[in-house]
Design an enzyme around this catalytic site. Structure first.
Site, PDB file in Angstrom:
ATOM      1  N   CYS A 112      -0.785  -7.716  -3.038  1.00  0.00           N
ATOM      2  CA  CYS A 112      -0.986  -8.870  -3.336  1.00  0.00           C
ATOM      3  C   CYS A 112      -0.895  -9.210  -4.772  1.00  0.00           C
ATOM      4  O   CYS A 112      -0.516 -10.509  -5.226  1.00  0.00           O
ATOM      5  CB  CYS A 112      -2.552  -9.117  -2.783  1.00  0.00           C
ATOM      6  N   GLY A 158       0.818  -1.263   0.160  1.00  0.00           N
ATOM      7  CA  GLY A 158      -0.002  -0.002  -0.109  1.00  0.00           C
ATOM      8  C   GLY A 158       0.822   1.297  -0.028  1.00  0.00           C
ATOM      9  O   GLY A 158       0.204   2.179  -0.251  1.00  0.00           O
ATOM     10  N   HIS A 192      -8.656 -12.213  -5.648  1.00  0.00           N
ATOM     11  CA  HIS A 192      -8.963 -11.447  -7.090  1.00  0.00           C
ATOM     12  C   HIS A 192      -8.598 -12.809  -7.940  1.00  0.00           C
ATOM     13  O   HIS A 192      -8.046 -13.965  -7.651  1.00  0.00           O
ATOM     14  CB  HIS A 192      -7.334 -10.853  -7.048  1.00  0.00           C
TER      15      HIS A 192
HETATM   16  P1  NAD Z   1      -5.842  -3.597   7.939  1.00  0.00           P
HETATM   17  O1  NAD Z   1      -6.608  -2.428   7.976  1.00  0.00           O
HETATM   18  O2  NAD Z   1      -6.545  -4.846   8.057  1.00  0.00           O
HETATM   19  O3  NAD Z   1      -4.609  -3.512   9.040  1.00  0.00           O
HETATM   20  C1  NAD Z   1      -4.143  -2.146   9.534  1.00  0.00           C
HETATM   21  C2  NAD Z   1      -3.702  -2.343  10.967  1.00  0.00           C
HETATM   22  O4  NAD Z   1      -2.980  -1.068  11.262  1.00  0.00           O
HETATM   23  C3  NAD Z   1      -4.928  -2.330  11.840  1.00  0.00           C
HETATM   24  O5  NAD Z   1      -4.905  -3.008  12.985  1.00  0.00           O
HETATM   25  C4  NAD Z   1      -5.035  -0.589  12.235  1.00  0.00           C
HETATM   26  O6  NAD Z   1      -5.920  -0.553  13.492  1.00  0.00           O
HETATM   27  C5  NAD Z   1      -3.605  -0.186  12.361  1.00  0.00           C
HETATM   28  N1  NAD Z   1      -3.179   1.026  12.088  1.00  0.00           N
HETATM   29  C6  NAD Z   1      -4.118   1.894  11.630  1.00  0.00           C
HETATM   30  N2  NAD Z   1      -3.313   3.265  11.713  1.00  0.00           N
HETATM   31  C7  NAD Z   1      -2.000   2.910  12.020  1.00  0.00           C
HETATM   32  C8  NAD Z   1      -0.898   3.541  11.995  1.00  0.00           C
HETATM   33  N3  NAD Z   1      -0.819   5.022  11.747  1.00  0.00           N
HETATM   34  N4  NAD Z   1       0.106   2.713  12.370  1.00  0.00           N
HETATM   35  C9  NAD Z   1       0.553   1.746  12.420  1.00  0.00           C
HETATM   36  N5  NAD Z   1      -0.800   0.737  12.630  1.00  0.00           N
HETATM   37  C10 NAD Z   1      -2.004   1.486  12.171  1.00  0.00           C
HETATM   38  O7  NAD Z   1      -4.705  -3.259   6.834  1.00  0.00           O
HETATM   39  P2  NAD Z   1      -4.275  -4.569   5.898  1.00  0.00           P
HETATM   40  O8  NAD Z   1      -5.418  -5.108   4.924  1.00  0.00           O
HETATM   41  O9  NAD Z   1      -3.602  -5.568   6.586  1.00  0.00           O
HETATM   42  O10 NAD Z   1      -3.086  -3.828   5.012  1.00  0.00           O
HETATM   43  C11 NAD Z   1      -1.801  -3.380   5.563  1.00  0.00           C
HETATM   44  C12 NAD Z   1      -1.075  -3.142   4.318  1.00  0.00           C
HETATM   45  O11 NAD Z   1      -0.886  -4.269   3.498  1.00  0.00           O
HETATM   46  C13 NAD Z   1      -1.375  -2.094   3.297  1.00  0.00           C
HETATM   47  O12 NAD Z   1      -0.190  -1.378   2.958  1.00  0.00           O
HETATM   48  C14 NAD Z   1      -1.883  -2.824   2.141  1.00  0.00           C
HETATM   49  O13 NAD Z   1      -2.003  -2.142   1.147  1.00  0.00           O
HETATM   50  C15 NAD Z   1      -1.210  -4.051   2.092  1.00  0.00           C
HETATM   51  N6  NAD Z   1      -1.852  -5.528   1.660  1.00  0.00           N
HETATM   52  C16 NAD Z   1      -2.986  -5.573   1.919  1.00  0.00           C
HETATM   53  C17 NAD Z   1      -3.690  -6.851   1.364  1.00  0.00           C
HETATM   54  C18 NAD Z   1      -4.891  -7.092   1.697  1.00  0.00           C
HETATM   55  O14 NAD Z   1      -5.647  -7.682   0.699  1.00  0.00           O
HETATM   56  N7  NAD Z   1      -5.436  -6.928   2.965  1.00  0.00           N
HETATM   57  C19 NAD Z   1      -2.858  -7.422   0.491  1.00  0.00           C
HETATM   58  C20 NAD Z   1      -1.622  -7.428   0.356  1.00  0.00           C
HETATM   59  C21 NAD Z   1      -1.010  -6.254   0.914  1.00  0.00           C
END
Ligand code: NAD
Length: 340
Positions: free
Chosen positions: A140, A110, A218
């Site tokens: 992903c 992200g 996806h």
């Molecule tokens: P998510 O929203 O499920 O989890 C994020 C977590 O970080 C939550 O627990 C939230 O409370 C916490 N948080 C919020 N603000 C914060 C801050 N300022 N600092 C630290 N923690 C904070 O998100 P996710 O889906 O796990 O995504 C995390 C990263 O992984 C992103 O960069 C996303 O693009 C990437 N990603 C997500 C997916 C997916 O499909 N979910 C897949 C691959 C990569």
């Protein structure tokens, strides 16, 4: 033992934390959280130390009567490396904290590519992260695309690739998302091709994307022009022998992503996680020098092993193939067929 912290404990953070707990060359020191929600209690009940992500967050934990181990600064003072799994574009705000603590850092897909020295996919460019301080594990979709294109490129050679990504609207736990529509990405070609090039720069690729009302996976429809003549059988053989890709068959009833997820449930995968790319063998075709492939990407799980391999490369723990094999054995990741 590399001491690791995880910042953010959502979809990706909890999976990375669990992989760290299973890995015998890494130690999970703790996770930072912004809110004292159920997952903070669950983490604590599993023996995972919880830290407040900021001083303001600490107040929320105190109000809820949840005892944390300290703040993110306390976590950072004990680790060699932090895996930032905060929501997209938040990692860049956290980066100065990590720099101040002098720790190595991994960001997720992200974030923009320029947050890190290297955008990473274990199979495609493990060695480029060797000894590096700041690495970004790609998204992903880019992870799935990198795995598939890297194996075809290194075994056959890719003249060019074209992909249409059919993206899930949001993760299953979200309370938002597209309910009854199909939404094209307004920017065409989409950003996915250029993102693939951050990992594999020498593949000519164009990508298009649409979002559909599903949360499970996806799906990519990929066209690849080969550099040399290749048969369907050769292509299947390459895919079958590539780590982290599994083959399924429509004529076994596995005709859609929901059925693939049911298979993951049936084989007892935790949270129905599929860190592997799931490719339909039926779809693999070759015509006029082009390969046709359709595969699904379980967005919640696919980057879990990549984060573990990135840690090994950044800390020069072991060579690529050894690390990937070790991660796969530790996490139960397979390739080829799930059943005969
Ligand atoms: P998510 O929203 O499920 O989890 C994020 C977590 O970080 C939550 O627990 C939230 O409370 C916490 N948080 C919020 N603000 C914060 C801050 N300022 N600092 C630290 N923690 C904070 O998100 P996710 O889906 O796990 O995504 C995390 C990263 O992984 C992103 O960069 C996303 O693009 C990437 N990603 C997500 C997916 C997916 O499909 N979910 C897949 C691959 C990569």
């Amino acid at each position: 033992m590399i001491k690791v912290g995880v910042a953010g404990y959502g979809t990706i953070g909890k999976r990375v934390a669990e992989a760290l707990l299973k890995s015998d060359d890494m130690q999970l020191i703790g996770v930072s959280k912004t809110t004292p929600d159920y997952s903070a209690y669950l983490a604590k009940s599993k023996g995972v130390k919880v830290y407040a992500h900021s001083k303001a967050d600490l107040t929320n934990f105190e109000k809820a009567g949840f005892k944390v181990e300290g703040t993110i600064e306390d976590l950072l003072s004990q680790v060699d490396l932090i895996v930032d799994t905060s929501p997209g574009k938040k990692g860049v705000e956290n980066k100065p904290l990590y720099e101040e603590a002098g720790v190595k850092m991994i960001f997720q897909g992200g974030e923009k590519a320029n947050i890190a020295e290297v955008s990473f996919n274990a199979q495609a460019n493990f060695d480029q992260a060797w000894g590096k301080k700041i690495v970004r594990v790609v998204s992903c979709n880019t992870t799935g695309l990198s795995r598939v294109l890297h194996t075809i490129h290194s075994n056959i050679g890719v003249k060019q690739a074209k992909v249409v990504l059919i993206r899930r609207t949001c993760d299953p736990k979200e309370s938002k998302g597209l309910v009854n529509g199909i939404q094209p990405e307004m920017k065409m070609p989409s950003h996915h091709g250029p993102d693939l090039n951050t990992v594999i720069p020498d593949i000519k690729i164009e990508s298009l994307a649409v979002v559909v009302p599903t949360t499970l996976m996806h799906l990519h429809t990929l066209l690849v022009e080969f550099k040399k003549e290749t048969s369907r059988e050769q292509l299947i053989d390459i895919i079958k022998n590539t780590r982290r890709i599994i083959l399924v068959n429509g004529d076994h009833g596995l005709t859609s992503t929901n059925r693939v997820i049911e298979l993951a449930r049936d084989i007892g995968r935790l949270r129905y996680d599929l860190p592997e790319v799931v490719m339909w063998e039926d779809t693999i075709s070759v015509k006029d020098g082009w390969g046709y492939l359709v595969y699904a990407v379980h967005q919640e799980a696919i980057v879990q092993p990549e984060n573990i391999d990135a840690i090994r490369s950044m800390n020069k723990l072991m060579p690529k193939e050894e690390s990937i094999k070790k991660t796969d054995e530790t996490l139960g990741i397979v390739n080829g067929y799930l059943y005969k």
